[in-house]
Design a protein around this motif. Structure first.
Motif, PDB file in Angstrom:
ATOM      1  N   GLY A 133       7.959 -21.445 -10.675  1.00 33.51           N
ATOM      2  CA  GLY A 133       7.862 -20.064 -10.196  1.00 33.51           C
ATOM      3  C   GLY A 133       8.855 -19.150 -10.887  1.00 33.51           C
ATOM      4  O   GLY A 133       8.556 -18.015 -11.216  1.00 33.51           O
ATOM      5  N   MET A 134      10.078 -19.694 -11.146  1.00 32.68           N
ATOM      6  CA  MET A 134      11.083 -18.888 -11.835  1.00 32.68           C
ATOM      7  C   MET A 134      10.676 -18.590 -13.261  1.00 32.68           C
ATOM      8  O   MET A 134      10.886 -17.501 -13.781  1.00 32.68           O
ATOM      9  CB  MET A 134      12.427 -19.610 -11.811  1.00 32.68           C
ATOM     10  N   ILE A 135      10.028 -19.586 -13.913  1.00 34.18           N
ATOM     11  CA  ILE A 135       9.564 -19.380 -15.285  1.00 34.18           C
ATOM     12  C   ILE A 135       8.417 -18.383 -15.311  1.00 34.18           C
ATOM     13  O   ILE A 135       8.341 -17.491 -16.151  1.00 34.18           O
ATOM     14  CB  ILE A 135       9.124 -20.722 -15.914  1.00 34.18           C
ATOM     15  N   LEU A 136       7.493 -18.523 -14.371  1.00 30.91           N
ATOM     16  CA  LEU A 136       6.306 -17.666 -14.349  1.00 30.91           C
ATOM     17  C   LEU A 136       6.645 -16.241 -13.947  1.00 30.91           C
ATOM     18  O   LEU A 136       6.178 -15.279 -14.543  1.00 30.91           O
ATOM     19  CB  LEU A 136       5.269 -18.247 -13.376  1.00 30.91           C
ATOM     20  N   PHE A 137       7.497 -16.079 -12.925  1.00 33.64           N
ATOM     21  CA  PHE A 137       7.742 -14.753 -12.368  1.00 33.64           C
ATOM     22  C   PHE A 137       9.121 -14.190 -12.690  1.00 33.64           C
ATOM     23  O   PHE A 137       9.413 -13.043 -12.390  1.00 33.64           O
ATOM     24  CB  PHE A 137       7.579 -14.778 -10.838  1.00 33.64           C
ATOM     25  N   GLY A 138       9.992 -15.018 -13.289  1.00 34.83           N
ATOM     26  CA  GLY A 138      11.329 -14.523 -13.582  1.00 34.83           C
ATOM     27  C   GLY A 138      12.241 -14.671 -12.393  1.00 34.83           C
ATOM     28  O   GLY A 138      11.811 -15.026 -11.289  1.00 34.83           O
ATOM     29  N   CYS A 139      13.518 -14.435 -12.587  1.00 32.36           N
ATOM     30  CA  CYS A 139      14.506 -14.647 -11.530  1.00 32.36           C
ATOM     31  C   CYS A 139      14.871 -13.362 -10.819  1.00 32.36           C
ATOM     32  O   CYS A 139      15.855 -13.300 -10.108  1.00 32.36           O
ATOM     33  CB  CYS A 139      15.763 -15.278 -12.132  1.00 32.36           C
ATOM     34  N   ASN A 140      14.134 -12.303 -11.005  1.00 35.56           N
ATOM     35  CA  ASN A 140      14.506 -11.006 -10.454  1.00 35.56           C
ATOM     36  C   ASN A 140      13.577 -10.540  -9.344  1.00 35.56           C
ATOM     37  O   ASN A 140      13.376  -9.355  -9.139  1.00 35.56           O
ATOM     38  CB  ASN A 140      14.533  -9.957 -11.582  1.00 35.56           C
ATOM     39  N   GLY A 141      12.963 -11.466  -8.623  1.00 34.10           N
ATOM     40  CA  GLY A 141      12.123 -11.069  -7.502  1.00 34.10           C
ATOM     41  C   GLY A 141      10.781 -10.530  -7.918  1.00 34.10           C
ATOM     42  O   GLY A 141      10.223  -9.660  -7.264  1.00 34.10           O
ATOM     43  N   ARG A 142      10.235 -11.001  -9.030  1.00 29.96           N
ATOM     44  CA  ARG A 142       8.946 -10.505  -9.493  1.00 29.96           C
ATOM     45  C   ARG A 142       7.889 -10.694  -8.416  1.00 29.96           C
ATOM     46  O   ARG A 142       7.822 -11.713  -7.750  1.00 29.96           O
ATOM     47  CB  ARG A 142       8.531 -11.229 -10.785  1.00 29.96           C
ATOM     48  N   ASN A 143       7.033  -9.681  -8.283  1.00 30.81           N
ATOM     49  CA  ASN A 143       5.960  -9.650  -7.300  1.00 30.81           C
ATOM     50  C   ASN A 143       6.469  -9.530  -5.871  1.00 30.81           C
ATOM     51  O   ASN A 143       5.703  -9.713  -4.934  1.00 30.81           O
ATOM     52  CB  ASN A 143       5.027 -10.864  -7.437  1.00 30.81           C
ATOM     53  N   LYS A 144       7.733  -9.220  -5.679  1.00 28.54           N
ATOM     54  CA  LYS A 144       8.224  -8.897  -4.348  1.00 28.54           C
ATOM     55  C   LYS A 144       8.011  -7.415  -4.088  1.00 28.54           C
ATOM     56  O   LYS A 144       8.908  -6.686  -3.700  1.00 28.54           O
ATOM     57  CB  LYS A 144       9.707  -9.254  -4.220  1.00 28.54           C
ATOM     58  N   ILE A 145       6.820  -6.980  -4.349  1.00 26.00           N
ATOM     59  CA  ILE A 145       6.416  -5.600  -4.079  1.00 26.00           C
ATOM     60  C   ILE A 145       5.081  -5.678  -3.362  1.00 26.00           C
ATOM     61  O   ILE A 145       4.182  -6.411  -3.770  1.00 26.00           O
ATOM     62  CB  ILE A 145       6.313  -4.772  -5.383  1.00 26.00           C
ATOM     63  N   SER A 146       4.965  -4.978  -2.250  1.00 24.56           N
ATOM     64  CA  SER A 146       3.750  -5.094  -1.444  1.00 24.56           C
ATOM     65  C   SER A 146       3.419  -3.754  -0.815  1.00 24.56           C
ATOM     66  O   SER A 146       4.309  -2.930  -0.557  1.00 24.56           O
ATOM     67  CB  SER A 146       3.935  -6.137  -0.339  1.00 24.56           C
ATOM     68  N   GLU A 147       2.138  -3.531  -0.570  1.00 17.01           N
ATOM     69  CA  GLU A 147       1.710  -2.292   0.082  1.00 17.01           C
ATOM     70  C   GLU A 147       2.022  -2.362   1.558  1.00 17.01           C
ATOM     71  O   GLU A 147       1.698  -3.339   2.233  1.00 17.01           O
ATOM     72  CB  GLU A 147       0.217  -2.058  -0.140  1.00 17.01           C
ATOM     73  N   GLN A 148       2.653  -1.337   2.068  1.00 12.20           N
ATOM     74  CA  GLN A 148       2.990  -1.291   3.488  1.00 12.20           C
ATOM     75  C   GLN A 148       1.868  -0.640   4.287  1.00 12.20           C
ATOM     76  O   GLN A 148       1.336  -1.221   5.212  1.00 12.20           O
ATOM     77  CB  GLN A 148       4.303  -0.526   3.699  1.00 12.20           C
ATOM     78  N   HIS A 149       1.492   0.581   3.921  1.00  9.93           N
ATOM     79  CA  HIS A 149       0.366   1.257   4.549  1.00  9.93           C
ATOM     80  C   HIS A 149       0.000   2.485   3.734  1.00  9.93           C
ATOM     81  O   HIS A 149       0.675   2.828   2.763  1.00  9.93           O
ATOM     82  CB  HIS A 149       0.669   1.647   6.005  1.00  9.93           C
ATOM     83  N   SER A 150      -1.074   3.140   4.121  1.00  9.91           N
ATOM     84  CA  SER A 150      -1.503   4.348   3.418  1.00  9.91           C
ATOM     85  C   SER A 150      -2.094   5.332   4.412  1.00  9.91           C
ATOM     86  O   SER A 150      -2.482   4.961   5.522  1.00  9.91           O
ATOM     87  CB  SER A 150      -2.535   4.006   2.330  1.00  9.91           C
ATOM     88  N   PHE A 151      -2.141   6.596   4.022  1.00 12.29           N
ATOM     89  CA  PHE A 151      -2.767   7.629   4.845  1.00 12.29           C
ATOM     90  C   PHE A 151      -3.172   8.766   3.934  1.00 12.29           C
ATOM     91  O   PHE A 151      -2.789   8.814   2.760  1.00 12.29           O
ATOM     92  CB  PHE A 151      -1.834   8.108   5.961  1.00 12.29           C
ATOM     93  N   VAL A 152      -3.961   9.688   4.443  1.00 16.23           N
ATOM     94  CA  VAL A 152      -4.510  10.773   3.629  1.00 16.23           C
ATOM     95  C   VAL A 152      -3.972  12.104   4.123  1.00 16.23           C
ATOM     96  O   VAL A 152      -3.871  12.332   5.330  1.00 16.23           O
ATOM     97  CB  VAL A 152      -6.062  10.775   3.695  1.00 16.23           C
ATOM     98  N   VAL A 153      -3.614  12.987   3.193  1.00 19.56           N
ATOM     99  CA  VAL A 153      -3.152  14.310   3.586  1.00 19.56           C
ATOM    100  C   VAL A 153      -4.296  15.046   4.262  1.00 19.56           C
ATOM    101  O   VAL A 153      -5.471  14.798   3.987  1.00 19.56           O
ATOM    102  CB  VAL A 153      -2.635  15.102   2.371  1.00 19.56           C
TER     103      VAL A 153
END
Length: 337
Positions: A12-32
């Motif tokens: 996993g470290m080789i594939l994604f790196g040691c910096n938290g790769r893919n630790k980004i996720s959508e929380q929610h969305s809304f429309v103006v």
């Protein structure tokens, strides 16, 4: 079993790196709540900025500002202006708005307005100096002051807006403006990057061909510099647009070095930087969201993150949330721990 776990972890470290790769996720969305302008974002002010980690300010169309609580996804206030909105900026207390001025009435128009972040109430002092044809607004937390790029240069206001403490002449052609709080970077489409120190108002040309005034033009389909960011020590990040589907990002340790080059995975890329956490977020016409370190290391990526072309992107003050604003008026909030 332990050996398998170790091997899986190393993979996993080789594939994604040691910096938290893919630790980004959508929380929610809304429309103006209001329909968006059909005009190009190059000629409109469709923008998203954070006042605090829970309050988001959006320009919906060219004549309306909305404030949202991102946790409840509810609108806090909504303010309409008879004149078009030229630019906005904010801090945790106030939203600053530049309205499009009438060119025939130079100083008689109240083009700069100050609104309360929580309520939208107008608290603009009477009789403040009024700039002419405002192009951009920047708030400096370090100096606790509003900076206005207008037709003939940069105005630096006093904290109470009652006076202009400094003026710096600049004759570029509608540059993009970013700030690290102590200085302002003016970015021309032709590639010119000019740095203005907000304290001593010194001007330094740091990258690309020197700006030669408003005559500098770039052909519609030619590569152009869409934005740039700078930090103390000479670090510079430049975003180059090549077409509707491609773009490049350059990371420079100093303004003069060649720099590390990466694919933005988006055409007409929009970007935001958060220097305290040393991260860059990029999106654009391909709807991908990239999270990178300010040295160019990949930290995360979401394909098709936005529903349509991304018009604006911004980090929250803490740097752990990212907001995007799409062409269809949808706001998306992403966690970026």
């Amino acid at each position: 079993m332990i050996l398998k776990t170790i091997i899986a972890g190393l993979a996993g470290m080789i594939l994604f790196g040691c910096n938290g790769r893919n630790k980004i996720s959508e929380q929610h969305s809304f429309v103006v709540s209001d329909a968006f302008s059909e005009s190009s974002p190059m000629s409109s002010c469709e923008q998203v900025i954070w006042a605090t980690d829970s309050i988001l300010i959006i320009t919906a169309r060219n004549d309306r500002i909305q404030a949202f609580d991102v946790n409840s996804r509810k609108e806090l206030w909504n303010k309409h202006f008879d004149k078009g909105i030229g630019a906005i900026t904010c801090n945790s207390d106030h939203v600053y708005v530049a309205l499009n001025a009438d060119t025939l009435q130079h100083n008689n128009e109240e083009s700069i307005r100050r609104l309360n972040v929580a309520t939208g109430a107008d608290s603009t002092p009477k009789g403040i100096p009024q700039p002419f044809l405002v192009h951009a607004l920047v708030w400096s937390n370090q100096l606790n002051t509003l900076c206005v790029l207008e037709n003939e240069g940069l105005w630096i206001y006093s904290t109470d807006l009652i006076s202009v403490t400094n003026r710096v002449s600049y004759s570029g052609r509608l540059p993009r403006v970013t700030s690290d709080g102590k200085s302002i970077l003016l970015t021309e489409r032709t590639g010119s990057c000019t740095l203005i120190d907000l304290k001593d108002t010194s001007i330094n040309h740091i990258h690309g061909p020197p700006n030669k005034g408003p005559s500098g033009m770039v052909a519609m389909d030619a590569p152009f510099l869409s934005n740039a960011f700078h930090a103390k020590g000479g670090k510079l990040i430049r975003i180059i647009d090549n077409s509707w589907s491609t773009g490049r990002i350059y990371f420079h340790n100093t303004p003069k070095d060649t720099g590390k080059e990466l694919d933005s995975e988006n055409g007409h890329a929009v970007a935001a930087v958060h220097w305290p956490t040393q991260r860059l977020a990029v999106s654009g016409t391909e709807n991908n969201l990239l999270l990178l370190s300010t040295t160019g290391t990949s930290l995360g990526e979401i394909q098709n993150a936005t529903t349509e072309r991304t018009y604006s992107i911004a980090f929250s003050p803490s740097g752990f949330k990212i907001a995007t604003l799409s062409q269809d008026g949808r706001i998306k909030i992403f966690n970026a721990p």
